[in-house]
Write an enzyme that holds these catalytic residues in place. Sequence first.
Site, PDB file in Angstrom:
ATOM      1  N   GLU A 166      -1.668   1.937   3.590  1.00  0.00           N
ATOM      2  CA  GLU A 166      -0.693   1.341   2.685  1.00  0.00           C
ATOM      3  C   GLU A 166      -0.456   2.140   1.413  1.00  0.00           C
ATOM      4  OE1 GLU A 166      -3.005  -2.302   4.268  1.00  0.00           O
ATOM      5  OE2 GLU A 166      -3.028  -0.117   4.532  1.00  0.00           O
ATOM      6  N   SER A 167      -1.456   2.830   0.931  1.00  0.00           N
ATOM      7  CA  SER A 167      -1.337   3.528  -0.343  1.00  0.00           C
ATOM      8  C   SER A 167      -0.380   4.713  -0.296  1.00  0.00           C
ATOM      9  CB  SER A 167      -2.708   4.012  -0.805  1.00  0.00           C
ATOM     10  OG  SER A 167      -3.288   4.861   0.168  1.00  0.00           O
TER      11      SER A 167
END
Length: 503
Positions: free
Chosen positions: A331-332
């Site tokens: 996700e980052s």
Amino acid sequence: MYEIMSADEAIRLIRDGDCICVNSFVGIENPTELHEAIYRRYQKMQSPTHLTIVSSAGFGVWDEEHNAERYIKEGAVDKLICGHFGAMLSTKKLVLEDRFEAYNLPLGCISHAIRAQAGGLPGALSKVGLDIFVDPRREGPGINRISIDDSLVKHVEVDGDEFLYYKLPKITIALIKGTAADRKGNITFDDMFMSGDALSICQAVKANRGKVIVQVDRLVDTPSRPRNAIIPGCLVDAIVVAEPEKRNEAYTALTGSFEIPYKEWHTWSEKIENVSTKPQKNSVTGNIIGKRAAQELRVDDIVNIGIGIPEMVSRYARKCGMLDMVTLTVESGGIGGFPVSGEAFGAMIGAASVYDMANQFDLYDNGGLDICFMGALEVDRYGNINAHRGPGAFAGIGGFANITAKTPTVVFCMTFDAKGLDVTQEKGVVTIRKEGEIPKFVEKVNSVSFSAKRAIENGQKVLYVTERCVFRLTPKGLKLIEVYPGVDMQKDILDRLPFEVEI
């Protein structure tokens, strides 16, 4: 024009009532020296106070005696808006005691709402969140009894189609961690695991006539290469140089400063796990579930694998030779490497690319993933999932809602029950030696993280893989499609369900 300041000097730019946006990801890349300076000032001056803090993915360090935990505990903060609270050990307990307002929004929706502010827009439209807890027609984003702000999420219609509209308070302070500042104040992230929402946060703050404070490891004389300067100096007000925390050499694999070929991913992952204070757990149930779930992978799939039991999928994908044939994401913003777990979750070994977090959620929200593997706390007769809030505890939805909202194949990896479950497997035969005390299949989930109704409307394939069987989502609810060797379908499955399933 930026100024070089000490942390204590820079924190004086923060006023009572400011809305601070922190660029971090769960437990990594926090501007810890800036948080410590806020605590020192608050102890001495009882200021800044009445703060609102926004963070897409949370801003803890797995230690309630450091970072922001102490000034939050002492009352400097009135409101928190976060996607995930997992690394904020004391804060998530205080939330449930109604000590301050706290709101949980999908991580990607916060990221996109920050980017909207950067562009001069008040908020962001999204399909993500419809019919789950954050939808104001259900529970809304408030976590405790005093969190009643109804301006953060609204159900709206545009051109006859429904959306949720996510709107954040105006961000007036940016707290950012970077690697280096050159003589023009340009900020690079070369030794960082990710850049997250950094640029969007700074643009939003400047649009709101606020102050940007950046903590860096060092100053450099040579101007940065233009493509490497994530934050231009013209957006920066204060630069604080702080000695970087010492990291074990294993973590150098996560900065992208040298090439790590596929054949070395496992070696580096083991090195990181060995020095982590939160090592990856190994269990028979996890092995059974991971091995079965990994069978759903196909060549060239773009994949997201959640934390916990789903992480076992990557182990079996490697064993069967599939891991090198798919593209993993986190996700980052990382894509094309191997995500790590534990306290460094959000970082990646051997990433091909690490871009802004909002761009990663563009990919997730538009159905750009082929398959995802996610954990679950509860599932009900309709196939709804609760993955973010247990009895008397919560971590937050994180990126779960964005990842599962439109991905064509969603695989939930979960044990049939919890607390005391004892399972063995020999030569492929599963034996349930002792059942767990806490059932995971329930009549009604406590809170909805994943809407089965939406998944059916979207035409998604949804599987629920356990240590004894596999269910598939149908328009009627759950259908039992697979029972493992050694498992008694009636005694070990059907008799233990509080509802009937299709067979």
